[in-house]
Design a protein around this motif. Structure first.
Motif, mmCIF file in Angstrom:
data_model
loop_
_atom_site.group_PDB
_atom_site.id
_atom_site.type_symbol
_atom_site.label_atom_id
_atom_site.label_comp_id
_atom_site.label_asym_id
_atom_site.label_seq_id
_atom_site.Cartn_x
_atom_site.Cartn_y
_atom_site.Cartn_z
ATOM 1 N N ARG B 60 0.843 -1.201 0.000
ATOM 2 C CA ARG B 60 0.000 0.000 0.000
ATOM 3 C C ARG B 60 0.873 1.244 0.000
ATOM 4 O O ARG B 60 2.064 1.179 0.269
ATOM 5 C CB ARG B 60 -0.895 0.023 1.239
ATOM 6 C CG ARG B 60 -0.092 0.070 2.535
ATOM 7 C CD ARG B 60 -0.981 0.335 3.727
ATOM 8 N NE ARG B 60 -2.070 -0.627 3.842
ATOM 9 C CZ ARG B 60 -1.951 -1.830 4.380
ATOM 10 N NH1 ARG B 60 -0.800 -2.219 4.863
ATOM 11 N NH2 ARG B 60 -2.995 -2.640 4.436
ATOM 12 N N LEU B 68 5.932 4.318 0.427
ATOM 13 C CA LEU B 68 5.258 3.148 -0.133
ATOM 14 C C LEU B 68 5.674 1.918 0.651
ATOM 15 O O LEU B 68 6.825 1.792 1.051
ATOM 16 C CB LEU B 68 5.663 2.967 -1.605
ATOM 17 C CG LEU B 68 5.448 4.188 -2.499
ATOM 18 C CD1 LEU B 68 6.149 3.989 -3.840
ATOM 19 C CD2 LEU B 68 3.968 4.456 -2.705
ATOM 20 N N CYS B 69 4.753 1.015 0.879
ATOM 21 C CA CYS B 69 5.051 -0.173 1.660
ATOM 22 C C CYS B 69 5.129 -1.402 0.768
ATOM 23 O O CYS B 69 4.206 -1.659 -0.015
ATOM 24 C CB CYS B 69 3.976 -0.354 2.733
ATOM 25 S SG CYS B 69 4.338 -1.701 3.838
ATOM 26 N N ILE B 77 8.635 -3.546 4.362
ATOM 27 C CA ILE B 77 9.569 -2.414 4.414
ATOM 28 C C ILE B 77 8.975 -1.255 3.623
ATOM 29 O O ILE B 77 8.463 -1.440 2.525
ATOM 30 C CB ILE B 77 10.921 -2.775 3.774
ATOM 31 C CG1 ILE B 77 11.467 -4.040 4.403
ATOM 32 C CG2 ILE B 77 11.892 -1.615 3.892
ATOM 33 C CD1 ILE B 77 12.719 -3.891 5.197
ATOM 34 N N CYS B 78 9.024 -0.055 4.200
ATOM 35 C CA CYS B 78 8.503 1.131 3.532
ATOM 36 C C CYS B 78 9.657 1.938 2.954
ATOM 37 O O CYS B 78 10.675 2.131 3.616
ATOM 38 C CB CYS B 78 7.749 2.022 4.521
ATOM 39 S SG CYS B 78 6.523 1.124 5.445
#
Lengths: 629, 92
Positions: B60, B68-69, B77-78
């Protein structure tokens, strides 16, 4: 057995591996903090009782690899290699989350390649099973050649087994068949290893997926986030209030008791007014600190804090900061001291420094007594429209000014003074987990310990010095003076008054006279001390909270002797503006010095905030005069 | 010879994956081709698991659009858009 003979075991692992919970479970409050020579990273060591004696555990900062990118990580690597601390550790425990072994095995390999006796401690074992995963631990042990122990840190399961293993660290083996030196090779090795040992991969956590669908939803996410921030402020203002009132009343009671029962000597007054009231004024904030940090550490332990940082990161990015800075700045609304300590979670040193430098601009609770006094006395209690009053609006404006100031100066610092190499931004979102209440309690207790230690040392010293400045030299009052007049006379001829008068040229453009200046000097120890210092300076006899209103009336009403009020309204507004910006807190300076490793940055912080406070005060004064306030 | 850089084909990145997944155009999964660049930042991205052949799933975007993930190797991890743009993926 002397301390030098105890085996020293390092605890290494990546962030979110459960390492902290484990370390807290093993050492509890029996942890020593200190510093490594020449670096500002905390040194955390503790002793653990194990079968047959004790061992010393060294908690290393979490790292994602041994190629250190930040100072934190560099310390971990150097300690492991024996370049820092008391020589190389005797053994290493590598802590890893068993549900994400495919990501962490390369770092495990790097540590194994150091060739020390190692034990691999796998956490979240229960979660692996719950998510359908199946790991052949014995096979992993065989393949790696080191002992492997599984624990459930937040429930304390397996910790006793680990404790028993710690006793035999001398027998831990060294790993064999390790991969080459590149990241790709390590990942290939990890994949092959897991293909042999991991019978079934765990499914993604269903709990995490469901919760994140709400908590990170484009609309619901920010709503929850705002609710979280609101609850935060509720905690500061409302929920901690009963405990704070109780502490405040107790401190006053003790001070009054000492004054009443003790001999009528200077020492009695020093103890009652200087020490008890001075230190008491700061200790009163302890309930807030405990409550706030209880919530922060709880949310951190269950995984929400990373989500909060994820949600707010873009906003923070607009001023050059990142999401994790928000948490530290939010904490500073209670008190900048723990807020600055909270910046340790920020990986980038520049972001961390910028946050430390602007944290005092957030409206800390210590400013509230001063705001309350001045607003109630000098701002009309009239309604503007509906529930909004001038007084409420002023308070809101002060809060917004502080927040805006913090963001503005953060942007200035990031762009200007703190130029340098940028770290890549990445943020791990760990699965949601039930927190270990014990671990949270230990962390909160440690923060409280630090806070009380600060009060006990820095504030105590500052209170005593301030008391001396206000009470010496003791010029005898003229004949027939009342006790109050005699006190006022002493104050008027004290060193503090001399300093206040000497500062008059500096603050006259803001409308302050020497009495207000003495208050400013006093509030350098702690901002809330301003109120009691003003009371002393204006010879106001009330000492408890209810009398603050009386002090306000005294300050704002025309003095029958001179026909003018002690403090004019424009000057009072200027004083408010000054308080928004000026760094008046020796504790904050002391913590800044400790966290940045020197006096350079605290001096810069003090300087820029002094200038900002003066300019804000001057502008406010001029504006207020011009508008006929 | 004048080269019009706008016409040069660009390797798709994680940023493109996120964009097309959000638009619903494609499935949110891809394999990493490489992390462009040689510095410590790029090394760290590789150490986090962004290596050639690794399967990455876009999960998402943050409510404000950034960061952003992604999900890879069992972890989420984003990354900010700037970092995501530097991680090239294999063309589907």
């Amino acid at each position: 057995m002397s301390a030098a003979a105890l085996p020293r075991i390092a605890i290494a692992g990546s962030p979110n591996s459960g390492k902290t919970t484990l370390f807290n479970a093993l050492t509890g409050l029996r942890m020593k903090t200190g510093n490594y020579a020449g670096v500002t990273v905390d040194r955390r060591e503790g002793e653990v009782a194990v079968p047959g004696g004790r061992v010393k555990l060294i908690d290393l900062p979490g790292t994602y690899s041994l190629h250190a990118l930040s100072e934190d990580e560099a310390v971990a690597v150097r300690v492991l290699k024996g370049e820092l601390g008391d020589g190389a550790p005797d053994a290493v425990v590598v802590v890893a989350d068993v549900t994400s072994l495919d990501r962490s095995l390369p770092m495990i390999a790097e540590i194994l390649q150091l060739g020390m006796p190692t034990l691999l401690c796998l956490t979240m074992i229960d979660e692996l099973k719950a998510r359908g995963g199946d790991l052949d631990v014995k096979a992993l042990e065989r393949e790696l050649g080191v002992p492997v122990v599984g624990v459930v840190g937040n429930k304390g399961l397996g910790v006793d087994d680990l404790r028993a293993r710690l006793a035999g660290s001398a027998t831990w083996t060294r790993a064999k068949d390790l991969p080459g030196a590149s990241t790709e090779e390590r990942f290939a090795w990890a994949d092959a290893l897991l293909a042999r040992c991991l019978r079934r991969r765990p499914d993604p956590s269903r709990l995490t997926r469901s919760l994140d669908a709400v908590l990170l939803h484009p609309i619901a996410g920010p709503v929850v986030f705002l609710a979280f921030v609101t609850i935060f402020f509720q905690l500061i203002f409302t929920w901690a209030a009963p405990a704070m009132d109780f502490l405040s009343g107790t401190m006053d009671g003790i001070a009054d008791f000492v004054l009443a029962r003790g001999p009528d000597t200077l020492l009695t007054h020093l103890v009652a007014d200087g020490i008890i009231r001075g230190v008491g004024a700061v200790i009163v904030f302890l309930p807030q600190i405990l409550l706030l940090f209880g919530v922060i550490f709880l949310l951190e332990a269950c995984g929400y804090m990373a989500r909060a940082a994820f949600v707010v990161d873009r906003l923070m990015g607009w001023v050059g900061l990142e999401g994790r800075c928000f948490i530290a700045l939010l904490s500073s609304y209670a008190c900048a001291v723990p807020g600055i300590l909270a910046t340790r979670t920020i990986p980038s040193p520049r972001d961390r420094l910028a946050t430390v430098l602007v944290a005092p601009l957030t409206t800390c609770s210590a400013r509230l007594p001063v705001y309350a006094l001045l607003i109630s006395a000098f701002v009309p209690a009239k309604k503007i429209v509906g529930p909004f009053t001038w007084q409420g609006l002023t308070l809101l404006a002060l809060y917004l000014a502080g927040a805006a100031g913090a963001l503005l100066f953060a942007a200035i610092f990031k762009r200007g003074l703190l130029r340098g190499k940028t770290l890549p931004f990445y943020l791990e979102l760990p699965p949601y987990r039930f927190p270990s209440i014990k671990s949270v309690a230990v962390q909160v207790a440690r923060r409280a310990q630090i806070f009380l230690k600060r009060a006990g040392t820095v504030i105590l010293a500052a209170s005593i010095v301030l008391w001396a400045l206000l009470n010496f030299p003791r010029r005898p009052a003229p004949e027939g003076a009342t006790e109050l007049e005699a006190q006022a006379h002493v104050l008027e001829n004290s060193y503090a008054a001399m300093a206040g008068k000497a500062l008059e040229p500096v603050f006259e453009p803001l409308g302050f006279d020497w009495r207000v200046n003495v208050g400013l000097i006093g509030s350098m120890a702690a901002r809330e001390v301003m109120v009691s210092t003003l009371a002393q300076v204006y010879a106001y006899s009330g000492s408890s909270d209810e009398d603050v209103a009386g002090l306000g009336v005294l300050l704002s009403s025309p003095d029958p002797a001179t026909g003018r009020a002690p403090l004019s309204r424009p000057a009072a507004l200027a004083l408010l503006a000054w308080f928004v910006f000026a760094l008046q807190c020796v504790s904050t300076l002391a913590v800044m010095r400790r966290e940045t490793g020197g006096w350079k940055w605290p001096a810069i912080a003090f300087g820029y905030m002094l200038a900002a406070g003066w300019i804000a005060g001057w502008l406010t004064y001029r504006l207020a005069l011009a508008l006929g306030a | 010879m004048k080269v019009n850089l706008d016409d040069a084909p660009r390797t798709p990145s994680l940023l493109d994956l996120a964009a097309s997944a959000r638009a619903g155009a494609t499935a949110p999964v891809a394999r990493i081709a490489r992390v462009a660049g040689r510095g410590p930042s790029e090394d760290r991205l590789r150490e986090l698991g962004f290596t050639k052949g690794t399967e990455v799933r876009f999960v998402r975007a943050a409510p404000l659009g950034d960061p952003l993930c992604f999900r890879l190797r069992g972890t989420e991890i984003c990354l900010r858009r700037a970092e995501a743009a530097r991680i090239e993926i294999e063309a589907p």
